[in-house]
Enzyme design. Sequence first.
Site, mmCIF file in Angstrom:
data_model
loop_
_atom_site.group_PDB
_atom_site.id
_atom_site.type_symbol
_atom_site.label_atom_id
_atom_site.label_comp_id
_atom_site.label_asym_id
_atom_site.label_seq_id
_atom_site.Cartn_x
_atom_site.Cartn_y
_atom_site.Cartn_z
ATOM 1 N N CYS A 89 117.076 24.817 42.488
ATOM 2 C CA CYS A 89 116.496 25.098 43.807
ATOM 3 C C CYS A 89 117.377 26.074 44.582
ATOM 4 O O CYS A 89 116.877 27.002 45.226
ATOM 5 C CB CYS A 89 116.317 23.799 44.581
ATOM 6 S SG CYS A 89 115.466 24.002 46.165
ATOM 7 N N CYS A 183 115.827 15.818 47.285
ATOM 8 C CA CYS A 183 114.953 15.713 48.454
ATOM 9 C C CYS A 183 113.593 15.114 48.143
ATOM 10 O O CYS A 183 112.970 14.502 49.010
ATOM 11 C CB CYS A 183 114.792 17.076 49.119
ATOM 12 S SG CYS A 183 113.988 18.327 48.077
#
Length: 337
Positions: A89, A183
């Site tokens: 990410c 997340c």
Amino acid sequence: MVGMSGGIDSTIAALLLQQDGYKCEGLYMKLHANEEYHRLNQARAQKAADFLGIKLHILDLQDIFHKEVFKPFVDTYASGKTPNPCALCNRNLKFGEMVRFADKIGASHLATGHYIKTDGKYFYEASDNSKDQSYFLFYVQKEILPKLLFPLGERKKEDIKIIANSINGLESFASQGESNEICFVDTTYTDVLKEYVDVDKNGDVLDTDGNIVGEHKGYMHYTIGKRRGFSVKGAHEPHYVLDIDAKNNKIIVGKKDDLACQKVVLNNLNMFSEEKEFKCSIKLRYRSRAVECSVNIQNDTAVVVLQEPVYGVAIGQAGVFYDKNKLIGGGWIVKNH
């Protein structure tokens, strides 16, 4: 351009930049497909932006996130390896798409609330060792380092909370809970995987000679080094997962000494240094102690000989090289010996 998540770190990062004279605009990225998460955190980011008097852009990257981060996360576990979605990410979205957006609107720099330092050529560990995020940024392309600012790199987390508490209007940010390490995982990673693959498929536990010695509840519940959640008949001492045979839904277990790893092989390297043969220290997972090693790089592969054994080295994780507190590169673990 400041990446703003709605949390205390990115909020104070923007505030500190303003105090240093920067004109800032914020960017909230919608990554994973959890609308309730975004509703809450986008509102927090907007509250912070309003307090600071800055514009907040919203960038919907859910499709790219699914392709570049989430699908590899599922596929890696399904192949019996252990993924590192945060490093992907950071490269592809936070310091990929976000950099492109910053360039598009003419921002001179990109800043985030990460705990890390840079001099434009290398990353360095943060002053707050307990919050340091350099391990997860090893895969960021070195060409963009001159554009990056990290206002929290020299600061302690406790100082960030003190700053927020001292400013009328930001006190609520100081009392917010910490965000999840991954997340998009609210509970456990297997709860996420269950929606896409069959994780609860019982299988055989083998010893190092290939004998069936017990049963497990589905190979995706295990990573290298795990010692619970499976049975071993007649065992009088702890057994650990040594290897995962995803194709046949089997795990191989052994005693702690069998877990010892003296050599690892990394590929898909991302190096900030041009050296091909050197000595340094390496972290083989987040929160682990760096160990001394010798590195030999040929083509896109690094053979790393460890000066002391490391236990529980998982294929699919990152190996990150350090020269003291300077990050000099890293790659993805493909073999452990």
